[in-house]
Design a protein around this motif. Sequence first.
Motif, short mmCIF file in Angstrom:
data_model
loop_
_atom_site.label_atom_id
_atom_site.label_comp_id
_atom_site.label_asym_id
_atom_site.label_seq_id
_atom_site.Cartn_x
_atom_site.Cartn_y
_atom_site.Cartn_z
N SER A 88 0.83 -1.20 0.00
CA SER A 88 0.00 0.00 0.00
C SER A 88 0.86 1.25 0.00
O SER A 88 0.34 2.36 -0.06
N GLN A 89 2.18 1.05 0.08
CA GLN A 89 3.14 2.16 0.05
C GLN A 89 4.47 1.62 -0.46
O GLN A 89 4.64 0.42 -0.62
N TRP A 90 5.39 2.51 -0.71
CA TRP A 90 6.71 2.12 -1.21
C TRP A 90 7.41 1.24 -0.18
O TRP A 90 7.53 1.61 0.98
N VAL A 91 7.83 0.04 -0.60
CA VAL A 91 8.57 -0.86 0.30
C VAL A 91 9.99 -1.09 -0.21
O VAL A 91 10.70 -1.96 0.29
N GLY A 92 10.41 -0.30 -1.17
CA GLY A 92 11.74 -0.45 -1.75
C GLY A 92 12.87 -0.18 -0.78
O GLY A 92 14.01 -0.55 -1.05
N ASP A 93 12.56 0.44 0.35
CA ASP A 93 13.58 0.69 1.36
C ASP A 93 13.53 -0.33 2.50
O ASP A 93 14.14 -0.13 3.53
N SER A 94 12.78 -1.40 2.30
CA SER A 94 12.56 -2.39 3.36
C SER A 94 13.36 -3.66 3.16
O SER A 94 13.01 -4.71 3.70
N GLY A 95 14.42 -3.60 2.40
CA GLY A 95 15.22 -4.79 2.12
C GLY A 95 15.68 -5.51 3.36
O GLY A 95 15.69 -6.74 3.41
N ASP A 96 16.04 -4.76 4.40
CA ASP A 96 16.50 -5.39 5.64
C ASP A 96 15.38 -6.17 6.33
O ASP A 96 15.62 -7.20 6.95
N ARG A 97 14.14 -5.72 6.18
CA ARG A 97 13.00 -6.44 6.78
C ARG A 97 12.77 -7.76 6.06
O ARG A 97 12.45 -8.77 6.69
N PHE A 98 12.91 -7.75 4.75
CA PHE A 98 12.77 -9.00 3.99
C PHE A 98 13.94 -9.94 4.31
O PHE A 98 13.76 -11.14 4.49
N ILE A 109 13.61 -16.62 3.20
CA ILE A 109 13.64 -15.89 1.93
C ILE A 109 15.06 -15.94 1.38
O ILE A 109 15.99 -15.46 1.99
N GLN A 110 15.19 -16.54 0.19
CA GLN A 110 16.50 -16.64 -0.45
C GLN A 110 16.82 -15.43 -1.30
O GLN A 110 17.98 -15.06 -1.44
N GLU A 111 15.80 -14.84 -1.92
CA GLU A 111 15.99 -13.68 -2.79
C GLU A 111 14.81 -12.75 -2.60
O GLU A 111 13.69 -13.21 -2.36
N ALA A 112 15.05 -11.47 -2.75
CA ALA A 112 13.97 -10.48 -2.74
C ALA A 112 14.30 -9.42 -3.78
O ALA A 112 15.42 -8.90 -3.81
N SER A 154 2.24 -5.45 -11.29
CA SER A 154 1.10 -5.45 -10.38
C SER A 154 1.50 -5.63 -8.93
O SER A 154 0.75 -5.28 -8.03
N ALA A 155 2.67 -6.18 -8.67
CA ALA A 155 3.17 -6.34 -7.30
C ALA A 155 4.38 -5.44 -7.11
O ALA A 155 4.92 -4.88 -8.06
N SER A 156 4.82 -5.32 -5.85
CA SER A 156 5.95 -4.45 -5.53
C SER A 156 7.26 -5.21 -5.36
O SER A 156 8.33 -4.70 -5.68
N VAL A 157 7.16 -6.42 -4.81
CA VAL A 157 8.35 -7.21 -4.49
C VAL A 157 8.08 -8.66 -4.88
O VAL A 157 6.96 -9.15 -4.74
N LEU A 158 9.10 -9.32 -5.38
CA LEU A 158 9.05 -10.74 -5.67
C LEU A 158 10.08 -11.41 -4.77
O LEU A 158 11.25 -11.00 -4.74
N LEU A 167 4.51 -16.24 5.07
CA LEU A 167 3.53 -15.27 4.56
C LEU A 167 3.02 -14.38 5.69
O LEU A 167 2.89 -13.16 5.52
N ARG A 168 2.77 -14.96 6.85
CA ARG A 168 2.34 -14.15 8.01
C ARG A 168 3.40 -13.11 8.37
O ARG A 168 3.09 -11.96 8.67
N ARG A 169 4.66 -13.52 8.37
CA ARG A 169 5.74 -12.59 8.71
C ARG A 169 5.91 -11.51 7.65
O ARG A 169 6.29 -10.39 7.97
N LEU A 170 5.61 -11.84 6.40
CA LEU A 170 5.65 -10.81 5.35
C LEU A 170 4.62 -9.72 5.64
O LEU A 170 4.89 -8.54 5.46
N TYR A 171 3.45 -10.12 6.10
CA TYR A 171 2.39 -9.14 6.40
C TYR A 171 2.79 -8.22 7.55
O TYR A 171 2.22 -7.14 7.70
#
Length: 144
Positions: A72-82, A88-91, A97-101, A116-120
Amino acid sequence: MDEVDRHLLALLQQDATTSYAALGQAVGLSAGATHDRVRKLRERGVIRRTTIDVDPAALGRGVLAFVMVDSSQWVGDSGDRFAAIPEIQEAHVIAGSASVLVKVRTATTEQLQDVLRRLYAIDGVSGTQATVVLETFFERPVAP
């Protein structure tokens, strides 16, 4: 980068433990000259790291999924959270249509559901769409 460098990269991708003498013989250089070439490839960042290829199923990580993450907002600065989610092997920040793969490996689909829960829990994540891989035909390194 010339053809010798490209050949060295291809050989190292096949087996990163190959000796400089064997690499040099394959490309027509001495072991010392080969060592210098490989060192320069590392210094220039062409070779980022040396690693091994481990069978994930042998380590109990047989479930592979690719997850499209909506936001719902820019998550491009959230690499450390992923990166904080070890499954998660790659982000990758993507366009579309999506922001991150993300590429996820787990032992079970229940563990995938937990990922998936932790991604939310990441600020801005508003949805996910997971695709579970049934079979991998092949994976290949980048051709030099």
